[in-house]
Design a protein around this motif. Structure first.
Motif, PDB file in Angstrom:
ATOM      1  N   GLY A 103      54.059  15.843  71.705  1.00 26.41           N
ATOM      2  CA  GLY A 103      54.610  15.885  72.108  1.00 26.41           C
ATOM      3  C   GLY A 103      55.602  15.709  71.905  1.00 26.41           C
ATOM      4  O   GLY A 103      56.208  14.403  71.140  1.00 26.41           O
ATOM      5  N   CYS A 104      57.194  15.751  72.853  1.00 31.09           N
ATOM      6  CA  CYS A 104      58.058  14.152  72.874  1.00 31.09           C
ATOM      7  C   CYS A 104      57.691  13.123  72.910  1.00 31.09           C
ATOM      8  O   CYS A 104      58.355  12.233  72.925  1.00 31.09           O
ATOM      9  CB  CYS A 104      59.694  15.193  73.510  1.00 31.09           C
ATOM     10  N   TRP A 105      57.111  12.647  73.949  1.00 35.25           N
ATOM     11  CA  TRP A 105      56.615  11.546  74.367  1.00 35.25           C
ATOM     12  C   TRP A 105      56.062  10.857  72.794  1.00 35.25           C
ATOM     13  O   TRP A 105      56.209   9.728  72.850  1.00 35.25           O
ATOM     14  CB  TRP A 105      55.987  11.097  75.790  1.00 35.25           C
ATOM     15  N   GLN A 106      55.036  11.340  72.679  1.00 36.07           N
ATOM     16  CA  GLN A 106      54.064  11.243  71.503  1.00 36.07           C
ATOM     17  C   GLN A 106      55.206  11.007  70.633  1.00 36.07           C
ATOM     18  O   GLN A 106      55.067   9.698  69.577  1.00 36.07           O
ATOM     19  CB  GLN A 106      52.714  11.961  71.007  1.00 36.07           C
ATOM     20  N   LEU A 107      55.945  11.719  70.056  1.00 38.05           N
ATOM     21  CA  LEU A 107      57.160  11.128  68.584  1.00 38.05           C
ATOM     22  C   LEU A 107      57.940  10.433  68.896  1.00 38.05           C
ATOM     23  O   LEU A 107      58.135   9.517  67.901  1.00 38.05           O
ATOM     24  CB  LEU A 107      57.575  12.834  68.717  1.00 38.05           C
ATOM     25  N   PHE A 108      58.380   9.741  70.306  1.00 37.87           N
ATOM     26  CA  PHE A 108      59.124   8.629  70.748  1.00 37.87           C
ATOM     27  C   PHE A 108      58.263   7.498  70.225  1.00 37.87           C
ATOM     28  O   PHE A 108      58.935   6.947  69.942  1.00 37.87           O
ATOM     29  CB  PHE A 108      59.954   8.860  71.734  1.00 37.87           C
ATOM     30  N   GLU A 109      57.451   7.569  70.618  1.00 39.24           N
ATOM     31  CA  GLU A 109      56.239   5.827  70.661  1.00 39.24           C
ATOM     32  C   GLU A 109      55.945   6.245  69.508  1.00 39.24           C
ATOM     33  O   GLU A 109      55.852   5.037  68.198  1.00 39.24           O
ATOM     34  CB  GLU A 109      54.727   6.530  71.494  1.00 39.24           C
ATOM     35  N   ALA A 110      55.698   7.367  67.812  1.00 43.64           N
ATOM     36  CA  ALA A 110      56.026   7.149  66.672  1.00 43.64           C
ATOM     37  C   ALA A 110      56.865   6.783  65.970  1.00 43.64           C
ATOM     38  O   ALA A 110      57.053   5.418  65.527  1.00 43.64           O
ATOM     39  CB  ALA A 110      55.185   8.803  66.136  1.00 43.64           C
ATOM     40  N   TYR A 111      57.898   6.764  67.210  1.00 42.48           N
ATOM     41  CA  TYR A 111      59.230   6.734  65.875  1.00 42.48           C
ATOM     42  C   TYR A 111      60.028   4.839  66.661  1.00 42.48           C
ATOM     43  O   TYR A 111      59.742   4.218  65.491  1.00 42.48           O
ATOM     44  CB  TYR A 111      60.463   7.290  67.090  1.00 42.48           C
ATOM     45  N   VAL A 112      58.931   4.626  67.300  1.00 44.94           N
ATOM     46  CA  VAL A 112      59.325   3.216  68.431  1.00 44.94           C
ATOM     47  C   VAL A 112      58.380   2.512  67.709  1.00 44.94           C
ATOM     48  O   VAL A 112      58.760   1.310  66.310  1.00 44.94           O
ATOM     49  CB  VAL A 112      59.112   3.143  70.028  1.00 44.94           C
ATOM     50  N   ASN A 113      56.787   2.898  67.428  1.00 44.24           N
ATOM     51  CA  ASN A 113      56.365   2.384  66.565  1.00 44.24           C
ATOM     52  C   ASN A 113      56.331   1.370  64.535  1.00 44.24           C
ATOM     53  O   ASN A 113      56.238   0.762  63.831  1.00 44.24           O
ATOM     54  CB  ASN A 113      54.728   3.431  66.687  1.00 44.24           C
ATOM     55  N   ALA A 114      56.896   2.678  64.640  1.00 42.78           N
ATOM     56  CA  ALA A 114      57.547   2.806  63.015  1.00 42.78           C
ATOM     57  C   ALA A 114      58.554   1.982  62.814  1.00 42.78           C
ATOM     58  O   ALA A 114      58.433   1.228  61.602  1.00 42.78           O
ATOM     59  CB  ALA A 114      57.329   4.260  62.438  1.00 42.78           C
ATOM     60  N   ILE A 115      59.858   2.312  63.621  1.00 50.79           N
ATOM     61  CA  ILE A 115      61.253   1.504  63.157  1.00 50.79           C
ATOM     62  C   ILE A 115      61.716   0.294  63.451  1.00 50.79           C
ATOM     63  O   ILE A 115      62.072  -0.203  63.429  1.00 50.79           O
ATOM     64  CB  ILE A 115      61.908   2.818  63.318  1.00 50.79           C
ATOM     65  N   LYS A 116      60.820   0.244  65.185  1.00 47.77           N
ATOM     66  CA  LYS A 116      60.882  -1.020  65.649  1.00 47.77           C
ATOM     67  C   LYS A 116      62.225  -1.441  65.653  1.00 47.77           C
ATOM     68  O   LYS A 116      63.260  -2.000  66.105  1.00 47.77           O
ATOM     69  CB  LYS A 116      60.166  -2.050  65.323  1.00 47.77           C
ATOM     70  N   PRO A 117      62.545   0.125  66.690  1.00 45.37           N
ATOM     71  CA  PRO A 117      63.992  -0.698  67.001  1.00 45.37           C
ATOM     72  C   PRO A 117      64.410  -1.534  68.296  1.00 45.37           C
ATOM     73  O   PRO A 117      63.217  -2.454  68.662  1.00 45.37           O
ATOM     74  CB  PRO A 117      64.808   1.160  68.037  1.00 45.37           C
ATOM     75  N   ALA A 118      65.986  -1.814  68.661  1.00 44.97           N
ATOM     76  CA  ALA A 118      66.421  -2.886  69.420  1.00 44.97           C
ATOM     77  C   ALA A 118      65.458  -2.613  71.150  1.00 44.97           C
ATOM     78  O   ALA A 118      65.502  -1.346  71.149  1.00 44.97           O
ATOM     79  CB  ALA A 118      67.465  -3.357  69.319  1.00 44.97           C
ATOM     80  N   GLU A 119      65.365  -3.106  71.579  1.00 45.31           N
ATOM     81  CA  GLU A 119      64.461  -2.602  73.460  1.00 45.31           C
ATOM     82  C   GLU A 119      65.767  -2.177  73.980  1.00 45.31           C
ATOM     83  O   GLU A 119      65.017  -1.545  74.911  1.00 45.31           O
ATOM     84  CB  GLU A 119      64.162  -4.634  73.675  1.00 45.31           C
ATOM     85  N   GLY A 120      67.464  -2.262  73.707  1.00 42.92           N
ATOM     86  CA  GLY A 120      68.258  -1.828  74.526  1.00 42.92           C
ATOM     87  C   GLY A 120      67.555  -0.337  73.602  1.00 42.92           C
ATOM     88  O   GLY A 120      68.104   0.330  75.072  1.00 42.92           O
ATOM     89  N   THR A 121      67.824   0.062  73.253  1.00 43.07           N
ATOM     90  CA  THR A 121      67.423   1.513  71.829  1.00 43.07           C
ATOM     91  C   THR A 121      66.027   2.304  73.341  1.00 43.07           C
ATOM     92  O   THR A 121      66.711   3.207  73.039  1.00 43.07           O
ATOM     93  CB  THR A 121      67.628   1.249  71.000  1.00 43.07           C
ATOM     94  N   VAL A 122      65.392   1.334  73.167  1.00 40.56           N
ATOM     95  CA  VAL A 122      63.896   2.237  73.885  1.00 40.56           C
ATOM     96  C   VAL A 122      64.339   2.365  74.898  1.00 40.56           C
ATOM     97  O   VAL A 122      63.818   3.016  75.463  1.00 40.56           O
ATOM     98  CB  VAL A 122      62.719   1.358  73.324  1.00 40.56           C
TER      99      VAL A 122
END
Length: 127
Positions: free
Chosen positions: A67-86
């Motif tokens: 789902g869209c949220w799971q895709l976003f979670e995978a992106y956050v876990n893989a890339i580790k973007p800045a907290e502001g981006t998240v």
């Protein structure tokens, strides 16, 4: 032809391919004649498409995969973007999860893109 069908999310087995070629080959001469008229400067309307039945998309769009949220979670876990981006994108993907729960992330295509566009304007660019 295979590239076009793939871009539309479609594929043909050998039997369907043969049927498709048989159906399309009847329209080869009218297509060539139209190109010749265009090359000669005749830009009158082509009435041949009116002879075809209206297209109806019979594919069912069902949620499969992420789902869209799971895709976003995978992106956050893989890339580790800045907290502001998240933080900025969290609301966007949560809303997209609600909007596209029936089709999932892999079901988002150009025909549903206007629903996506309103959320991407909220979030800005992912970096």
């Amino acid at each position: 032809m295979a590239t076009f069908l793939a871009s539309e999310g479609r594929a043909l087995n050998s039997e369907a391919y043969a049927l498709f070629v048989d159906a399309v080959s009847d329209n080869l001469y009218p297509a060539i004649a139209l190109l010749e008229r265009r090359a000669a400067g005749d830009y009158s309307p082509d009435t041949n498409p009116e002879s075809f039945p209206a297209f109806t998309d019979s594919r069912e769009r069902m949620a499969t995969g992420l789902g869209c949220w799971q895709l976003f979670e995978a992106y956050v876990n893989a890339i580790k973007p800045a907290e502001g981006t998240v933080t900025r994108w969290r609301a966007v993907f949560l809303q997209m999860q609600r909007d596209f729960a029936d089709i999932g992330a892999n079901g988002i295509t150009e025909d549903v893109a206007p629903r996506v566009d309103r959320w991407t304007k909220i979030g800005g660019a992912i970096r």
